[in-house]
Scaffold this motif. Structure first.
Motif, PDB file in Angstrom:
ATOM      1  N   ASN A   1     -49.912  64.520   2.689  1.00 14.09           N
ATOM      2  CA  ASN A   1     -50.927  65.409   2.104  1.00 14.09           C
ATOM      3  C   ASN A   1     -51.374  66.499   3.083  1.00 14.09           C
ATOM      4  O   ASN A   1     -52.574  66.735   3.260  1.00 14.09           O
ATOM      5  CB  ASN A   1     -52.137  64.603   1.639  1.00 14.09           C
ATOM      6  CG  ASN A   1     -51.960  64.044   0.243  1.00 14.09           C
ATOM      7  OD1 ASN A   1     -51.386  64.692  -0.616  1.00 14.09           O
ATOM      8  ND2 ASN A   1     -52.425  62.831   0.023  1.00 14.09           N
TER       9      ASN A   1
ATOM     10  N   GLN B   1     -44.822  66.728   1.550  1.00 13.78           N
ATOM     11  CA  GLN B   1     -45.761  67.641   2.206  1.00 13.78           C
ATOM     12  C   GLN B   1     -46.223  67.128   3.569  1.00 13.78           C
ATOM     13  O   GLN B   1     -47.403  66.857   3.792  1.00 13.78           O
ATOM     14  CB  GLN B   1     -46.963  67.901   1.309  1.00 13.78           C
ATOM     15  CG  GLN B   1     -47.730  69.156   1.678  1.00 13.78           C
ATOM     16  CD  GLN B   1     -46.883  70.428   1.576  1.00 13.78           C
ATOM     17  OE1 GLN B   1     -46.210  70.651   0.578  1.00 13.78           O
ATOM     18  NE2 GLN B   1     -46.910  71.252   2.611  1.00 13.78           N
TER      19      GLN B   1
ATOM     20  N   GLU C   1     -48.149  70.798  -2.019  1.00 16.49           N
ATOM     21  CA  GLU C   1     -49.151  71.831  -1.806  1.00 16.49           C
ATOM     22  C   GLU C   1     -48.525  73.166  -1.393  1.00 16.49           C
ATOM     23  O   GLU C   1     -49.172  74.215  -1.499  1.00 16.49           O
ATOM     24  CB  GLU C   1     -50.157  71.383  -0.736  1.00 16.49           C
ATOM     25  CG  GLU C   1     -51.116  70.305  -1.198  1.00 16.49           C
ATOM     26  CD  GLU C   1     -50.544  68.900  -1.075  1.00 16.49           C
ATOM     27  OE1 GLU C   1     -51.288  67.937  -1.334  1.00 16.49           O
ATOM     28  OE2 GLU C   1     -49.357  68.759  -0.713  1.00 16.49           O
TER      29      GLU C   1
ATOM     30  N   LYS D   1     -50.803  72.274 -12.070  1.00 13.96           N
ATOM     31  CA  LYS D   1     -50.842  72.916 -10.756  1.00 13.96           C
ATOM     32  C   LYS D   1     -50.409  74.371 -10.845  1.00 13.96           C
ATOM     33  O   LYS D   1     -50.976  75.238 -10.168  1.00 13.96           O
ATOM     34  CB  LYS D   1     -49.950  72.161  -9.769  1.00 13.96           C
ATOM     35  CG  LYS D   1     -49.909  72.772  -8.372  1.00 13.96           C
ATOM     36  CD  LYS D   1     -49.160  71.909  -7.374  1.00 13.96           C
ATOM     37  CE  LYS D   1     -47.662  71.934  -7.592  1.00 13.96           C
ATOM     38  NZ  LYS D   1     -46.921  71.330  -6.463  1.00 13.96           N
TER      39      LYS D   1
END
Length: 277
Positions: free
Chosen positions: A28, A53, A78, A104
């Protein structure tokens, strides 16, 4: 952040689950490039399915450098919000997999554009999640079934949102498996709004505001109990996702919850297919 604790956590999970259950890690954005390089090297013997990520979004060159050094496939989450992000990732050869979901990217059309970039670059995608309700999950299933680049056979989809909520906004629950998630076949997204639940959610919003998870309508604190029951009933596939020990935006209570839930349970069924007639 403590890379040694992260490494120990992953090794402990692999030891418990054995050699056959797929294990992924998702930091993350929590590691620096140096920490990510160190951890991925230390974990190369753990047969990881992917690393999601590993470093913060925005530095495509650093992610590309890490990918070149890693034997574990790198998944961007992300790092890929927009069409421009997808182009940068593909241009830098910075990821092996895109984690995509309509919520997203701003809808199915925008998601399809990102899939087109992945297709042109020879990359694969899978479905990520923000623990959507039935409407968002239905959109995810439609995307998963529509594009061959969404390889949920190799990289299981996170169509898990409805399992984490006490109610939904659709009249009929989605069939999320086992053995596979079924794409709803009605008009549009294939689901119908439950207007009584919509009104109930609206009233709760007026009372509590957005993002209050302590109401009776949705209680994510129950997620560990729900996950235990789903695995016991055969409705959740034991794919393990291991998160790092630190998260810059999480509270201590969040970290305790992550330790219990996210380090123990992964995506349910790995396939999204239209039923055959």
């Amino acid at each position: 952040l403590d890379p040694e604790t992260d490494i120990a956590r992953v090794r402990a999970v692999r030891e418990v689950c054995g050699p056959d259950i797929p294990v992924t890690i998702d930091s993350n954005c929590g590691w620096t490039i140096q920490q990510a390089r160190y951890c991925l090297r230390a974990l190369r013997d753990q047969r990881l399915l992917l690393a999601e990520q590993p470093i913060p979004a925005g530095d495509f060159a650093a992610l590309a450098e890490l990918r070149r050094e890693s034997v574990v496939p790198i998944m961007a989450d992300e790092s890929v919000f927009t069409l421009q992000d997808a182009w940068q990732l593909s241009n830098h050869r910075a990821a092996d997999i895109f984690s995509i979901y309509p919520g997203k990217h701003g809808g199915i059309a925008a998601t399809a554009d990102i899939v087109a970039v992945a297709r042109a670059a020879g990359l694969r995608c899978t479905i990520g999640s923000n623990l959507e309700l039935g409407i968002g999950t239905a959109a995810m299933l439609q995307v998963a079934a529509a594009f061959p680049e969404v390889d949920t056979d190799a990289f299981p989809a996170d169509t898990i949102g409805p399992f984490y909520h006490d109610a939904d906004l659709i009249t009929e629950s989605l069939r999320l498996g086992p053995p596979m998630a079924e794409v709803p076949t009605g008009p549009g997204l294939g689901v119908e709004l439950d207007m009584a639940e919509v009104e109930k959610a609206h009233q709760l919003y007026l009372q509590h505001g957005l993002g209050n998870t302590s109401t009776e309508w949705t209680q994510r604190a129950r997620a560990p109990i729900i996950a235990d029951n789903l695995i016991a009933e055969g409705k959740m596939q034991p794919m393990i996702i291991v998160f790092p020990s630190g998260n810059a935006t999480a509270t201590p209570e969040d970290e305790k919850q992550n330790d219990r839930t996210q380090a123990s349970y992964g995506a349910p069924m790995n396939l999204a297919r239209r039923p055959t007639s």
